[in-house]
Motif scaffolding. Sequence first.
Motif, mmCIF file in Angstrom:
data_model
loop_
_atom_site.group_PDB
_atom_site.id
_atom_site.type_symbol
_atom_site.label_atom_id
_atom_site.label_comp_id
_atom_site.label_asym_id
_atom_site.label_seq_id
_atom_site.Cartn_x
_atom_site.Cartn_y
_atom_site.Cartn_z
ATOM 1 N N LEU A 81 37.911 43.436 46.200
ATOM 2 C CA LEU A 81 39.090 42.602 45.936
ATOM 3 C C LEU A 81 39.843 42.310 47.238
ATOM 4 O O LEU A 81 40.259 41.169 47.492
ATOM 5 N N LEU A 82 39.981 43.350 48.088
ATOM 6 C CA LEU A 82 40.636 43.134 49.390
ATOM 7 C C LEU A 82 39.837 42.131 50.216
ATOM 8 O O LEU A 82 40.413 41.261 50.884
ATOM 9 N N ASP A 83 38.514 42.227 50.137
ATOM 10 C CA ASP A 83 37.655 41.267 50.864
ATOM 11 C C ASP A 83 37.910 39.839 50.389
ATOM 12 O O ASP A 83 37.998 38.910 51.191
ATOM 13 N N LEU A 84 38.026 39.682 49.052
ATOM 14 C CA LEU A 84 38.307 38.358 48.488
ATOM 15 C C LEU A 84 39.641 37.828 49.018
ATOM 16 O O LEU A 84 39.729 36.700 49.529
ATOM 17 N N PHE A 85 40.693 38.653 48.933
ATOM 18 C CA PHE A 85 42.017 38.227 49.396
ATOM 19 C C PHE A 85 41.995 37.900 50.893
ATOM 20 O O PHE A 85 42.501 36.865 51.326
ATOM 21 N N ASN A 86 41.385 38.820 51.686
ATOM 22 C CA ASN A 86 41.370 38.623 53.138
ATOM 23 C C ASN A 86 40.561 37.399 53.565
ATOM 24 O O ASN A 86 40.795 36.835 54.644
ATOM 25 N N SER A 87 39.597 36.986 52.723
ATOM 26 C CA SER A 87 38.833 35.781 53.056
ATOM 27 C C SER A 87 39.710 34.534 52.918
ATOM 28 O O SER A 87 39.412 33.483 53.480
#
Lengths: 202, 202
Positions: free
Chosen positions: B15-21
């Motif tokens: 989820l953090l990866d999604l947001f950070n993208s």
Amino acid sequence: MSPVLRPSSEELQPLLDLFNSLHPIGRRVEVYLQKNLYCNSVKKGELLVKSGEICDSIYFIKKGVLRGFIEEDGKEVTTWLTVENEVVATITGFLLRKPTMENIQAIEDCELLGIRFEDLNRLYLKYPSFNIVGRKITELYYVYAEQRAYITRLHDAEKKYEICMELYSHFLNRIPLKYIASFLGITIETLSRVRSRASGKK
Amino acid sequence: MSPVLRPSSEELQPLLDLFNSLHPIGRRVEVYLQKNLYCNSVKKGELLVKSGEICDSIYFIKKGVLRGFIEEDGKEVTTWLTVENEVVATITGFLLRKPTMENIQAIEDCELLGIRFEDLNRLYLKYPSFNIVGRKITELYYVYAEQRAYITRLHDAEKKYEICMELYSHFLNRIPLKYIASFLGITIETLSRVRSRASGKK
């Protein structure tokens, strides 16, 4: 090409009111908008956006009514209807920078305020708090899109018309019946029957 | 009621990866998410959200497949399909805090991370830059919704299936045919015919 015409403070006010109702935008954003929005108009029947084009701007409708439509086998299918004080674009074309299948056509003579994709993104970067407005307005239009999708999924013509009335009663009398029928995915004959039954119920 | 289970750092990472993208969220937002997201699971066939309820949370799918559906005259109509690493809610129910017509059902056993409406709004208020992520993710899902609406509006079954494949080819083999047919608004027989023609073309 005619010179770019910027809106007067008075012309800008309804859009500022819309934004401020979601989150206070502040004086600097107002100035930015005044410098980067441009006035546009389309005559009744003309296309604001044509399928196959990239939708370069997003528009605020100052005056008039517009519809979205797609073409399938040479037949037009109305996908949405909208009116003054609303925001309009072919959303996939505008956000993804790709040609979409959708057209936008003026149902009445329209006056619009447009902002180009690059100028809107510069606004988001320069004034991060404007992202609060951007988020809220996108959420709002996403909800509208879901409500439209719901109408499309239903089979019952009366139920379709009932929801359409809930959403658009404030300007439905300005829309030719052929576009309403196409939007609901029913024939004009069915629409007429449903309308007379609905008015009989009042 | 069972105690609330918070995700581990490892569980939170996709989820953090999604947001950070979309936009760098920073350490403080990560900590907030870890403290306010909760683990949830639904077994195959169970409902995550039931029509008539207010959708209290929005979910990130860690594992599994879900569908949205509405009921009309006792018949289910599939409205969307989604899979791990996507975000899911009945959007009208979640944003407007009103009961919606839509149900969300697990097609496989699912593991989810949920955040409640109040906690998400507190996040937007406390860390305004998270509104950039919120805006971008809403834009993305709005585009998906428009693509689904386009499928629904078309009459040509082959064209419908073609777009469906473009959007969902990465998990379409995990969806029972009856749900795909319902999503496309065609019969299972038509779907089978279109599928064999499409595979013959390869």
